[in-house]
Design a protein around this motif. Sequence first.
Motif, PDB file in Angstrom:
ATOM      1  N   ALA A  75       0.853  -1.187   0.000  1.00 49.01           N
ATOM      2  CA  ALA A  75       0.000   0.000   0.000  1.00 49.01           C
ATOM      3  C   ALA A  75       0.890   1.239   0.000  1.00 49.01           C
ATOM      4  O   ALA A  75       1.161   1.830   1.037  1.00 49.01           O
ATOM      5  CB  ALA A  75      -0.910  -0.009   1.223  1.00 49.01           C
ATOM      6  N   THR A  88       1.522   4.889  -2.314  1.00 49.63           N
ATOM      7  CA  THR A  88       0.986   5.762  -3.345  1.00 49.63           C
ATOM      8  C   THR A  88       2.086   6.678  -3.866  1.00 49.63           C
ATOM      9  O   THR A  88       2.840   7.263  -3.087  1.00 49.63           O
ATOM     10  CB  THR A  88      -0.157   6.640  -2.785  1.00 49.63           C
ATOM     11  OG1 THR A  88      -1.090   5.799  -2.097  1.00 49.63           O
ATOM     12  CG2 THR A  88      -0.869   7.379  -3.897  1.00 49.63           C
ATOM     13  N   GLU A 104      -3.730  10.148  -3.935  1.00 50.56           N
ATOM     14  CA  GLU A 104      -2.886  10.383  -2.754  1.00 50.56           C
ATOM     15  C   GLU A 104      -3.644  11.057  -1.602  1.00 50.56           C
ATOM     16  O   GLU A 104      -3.502  10.630  -0.442  1.00 50.56           O
ATOM     17  CB  GLU A 104      -1.656  11.211  -3.123  1.00 50.56           C
ATOM     18  CG  GLU A 104      -0.705  11.395  -1.944  1.00 50.56           C
ATOM     19  CD  GLU A 104       0.526  12.209  -2.294  1.00 50.56           C
ATOM     20  OE1 GLU A 104       1.529  12.082  -1.592  1.00 50.56           O
ATOM     21  OE2 GLU A 104       0.463  12.989  -3.275  1.00 50.56           O
ATOM     22  N   THR A 160      -5.626   8.263   0.067  1.00 48.25           N
ATOM     23  CA  THR A 160      -4.832   7.254   0.775  1.00 48.25           C
ATOM     24  C   THR A 160      -4.214   7.840   2.039  1.00 48.25           C
ATOM     25  O   THR A 160      -4.094   7.146   3.048  1.00 48.25           O
ATOM     26  CB  THR A 160      -3.736   6.662  -0.131  1.00 48.25           C
ATOM     27  OG1 THR A 160      -2.859   7.701  -0.586  1.00 48.25           O
ATOM     28  CG2 THR A 160      -4.345   5.946  -1.326  1.00 48.25           C
ATOM     29  N   GLU A 182      -4.819   6.350   5.733  1.00 45.24           N
ATOM     30  CA  GLU A 182      -3.720   5.960   6.615  1.00 45.24           C
ATOM     31  C   GLU A 182      -3.777   6.695   7.948  1.00 45.24           C
ATOM     32  O   GLU A 182      -3.316   6.182   8.971  1.00 45.24           O
ATOM     33  CB  GLU A 182      -2.385   6.210   5.901  1.00 45.24           C
ATOM     34  CG  GLU A 182      -2.149   5.234   4.745  1.00 45.24           C
ATOM     35  CD  GLU A 182      -1.104   5.721   3.749  1.00 45.24           C
ATOM     36  OE1 GLU A 182      -0.475   6.777   4.022  1.00 45.24           O
ATOM     37  OE2 GLU A 182      -0.932   5.072   2.709  1.00 45.24           O
ATOM     38  N   PHE A 189      -8.093   3.540  -8.047  1.00 39.80           N
ATOM     39  CA  PHE A 189      -7.181   2.828  -7.162  1.00 39.80           C
ATOM     40  C   PHE A 189      -6.438   1.722  -7.905  1.00 39.80           C
ATOM     41  O   PHE A 189      -5.233   1.534  -7.720  1.00 39.80           O
ATOM     42  CB  PHE A 189      -7.948   2.255  -5.962  1.00 39.80           C
ATOM     43  CG  PHE A 189      -7.846   3.102  -4.733  1.00 39.80           C
ATOM     44  CD1 PHE A 189      -7.006   2.755  -3.694  1.00 39.80           C
ATOM     45  CD2 PHE A 189      -8.589   4.263  -4.624  1.00 39.80           C
ATOM     46  CE1 PHE A 189      -6.908   3.542  -2.558  1.00 39.80           C
ATOM     47  CE2 PHE A 189      -8.499   5.064  -3.492  1.00 39.80           C
ATOM     48  CZ  PHE A 189      -7.661   4.697  -2.453  1.00 39.80           C
ATOM     49  N   THR A 199      -2.549   2.155  -7.831  1.00 45.12           N
ATOM     50  CA  THR A 199      -1.884   1.370  -6.795  1.00 45.12           C
ATOM     51  C   THR A 199      -1.823  -0.123  -7.079  1.00 45.12           C
ATOM     52  O   THR A 199      -1.098  -0.849  -6.398  1.00 45.12           O
ATOM     53  CB  THR A 199      -2.593   1.552  -5.437  1.00 45.12           C
ATOM     54  OG1 THR A 199      -3.859   0.883  -5.465  1.00 45.12           O
ATOM     55  CG2 THR A 199      -2.793   3.035  -5.117  1.00 45.12           C
ATOM     56  N   PRO A 216      -9.689  -0.231  -3.347  1.00 45.60           N
ATOM     57  CA  PRO A 216      -9.607   0.557  -2.109  1.00 45.60           C
ATOM     58  C   PRO A 216      -9.571  -0.291  -0.840  1.00 45.60           C
ATOM     59  O   PRO A 216      -8.789  -0.008   0.078  1.00 45.60           O
ATOM     60  CB  PRO A 216     -10.873   1.424  -2.169  1.00 45.60           C
ATOM     61  CG  PRO A 216     -11.166   1.562  -3.623  1.00 45.60           C
ATOM     62  CD  PRO A 216     -10.777   0.248  -4.233  1.00 45.60           C
ATOM     63  N   TYR A 276      -6.254  -2.023  -0.549  1.00 48.92           N
ATOM     64  CA  TYR A 276      -5.260  -1.038  -0.111  1.00 48.92           C
ATOM     65  C   TYR A 276      -5.396  -0.800   1.393  1.00 48.92           C
ATOM     66  O   TYR A 276      -4.392  -0.746   2.121  1.00 48.92           O
ATOM     67  CB  TYR A 276      -5.453   0.274  -0.871  1.00 48.92           C
ATOM     68  CG  TYR A 276      -4.345   1.287  -0.648  1.00 48.92           C
ATOM     69  CD1 TYR A 276      -3.340   1.451  -1.607  1.00 48.92           C
ATOM     70  CD2 TYR A 276      -4.300   2.067   0.498  1.00 48.92           C
ATOM     71  CE1 TYR A 276      -2.316   2.365  -1.406  1.00 48.92           C
ATOM     72  CE2 TYR A 276      -3.281   2.983   0.704  1.00 48.92           C
ATOM     73  CZ  TYR A 276      -2.297   3.136  -0.256  1.00 48.92           C
ATOM     74  OH  TYR A 276      -1.281   4.043  -0.041  1.00 48.92           O
TER      75      TYR A 276
END
Length: 349
Positions: free
Chosen positions: A213, A215, A222, A225, A229, A256, A260, A264, A267
């Motif tokens: 995970a 980005t 970004e 994410t 996080e 996503f 990535t 989602p 991730y």
Amino acid sequence: MSVIAVLALDGVPGHQLTAPALAFATAARHHPTVAYDLRIRTGPGFRATGGPGSFHVEADRGLEGLAGLGGGDTVLLPGHAGFREAPAPEVVDALRAAVAGGCRIGAVGTGTFTLAATGLLDGRRAATSRRHTAELAGLHPRIEVDPEGAAVADGPFHSAAGVLGGIDLCLHLITLDHGEPVAIETERQVFLQLHSPAVGLASDASADVAFNAVTRPGSAVEPTTRWMEANLHHPLTLTEIAAHAGVGVRSLTRRFRAETGLTPLQYLLRARIQRAQRLLERTDDPVERIAARTGLGTPANLRHHFQRLTGTSPSTYRGAFRSMVADLTWPERRAGADGDSSGHGASGG
């Protein structure tokens, strides 16, 4: 795709040929945006690697394999047995042509001596194995030699002590190419593989363990994410993530996957496990607290997903990581007292 051409000269330490493959392959295996084409090219008179455990290398091309490399490509120059000798004129010409074509040059350990002999480092900063810094400075007084052997960048030239066969320099280049988060995660995976192959990420074929995970800076996802996080300890739903991004669920999923390599929710789960890894590495928190801090809820849920995504249990991971740190830091402390942290033999580490 960026080309990494490793120029092997006779007597190159074997680990300096294998370390780049380990580092760059690990970065690519866990990050969908990372791609490297690693090639071995041999110099004139190449016969085999240096000892101990010398082995032969079959390369499909020699110096001519450096022709055509350009911007975004890299020539890595490891150490070799004759690093104190003047390099062959063909080697000098090939390195100068690579720089003229826009390549960057990375010198590992005593490979810096060979690069210095071309004159390309005159007036620049560079690094080599710590026990060879004074020798390099004496032979090439026009070069500012870093006494610590840390990764040094000056123009298109990058050099470092060559720790563990040049892993330090490879991670430096990965940072330049793909950012610090990718390099940090690559470093973790590399050292876990070196310490215990059983305690790395599982090579599972399922989609949700394909990538880490991480980005890319500037990615369209970004902001989302980063928000995810920062809120891992909360129960986040796909609808909530899409609402934060200001798009529908289908659009979010497409973005996503493109950015990535994960959906989602894949991730999110991988980010939770990565946070658990960091807490296991850096804290003494019990599994119950780590499960709560990562949003995984219960210790049983944490253990289930941790095992599935890493191939090991949280307790085994914590023990292996701390054992690895102890193994790696003790030699550094001992070497620091002796004035030599390179850990390489006299054959050109």
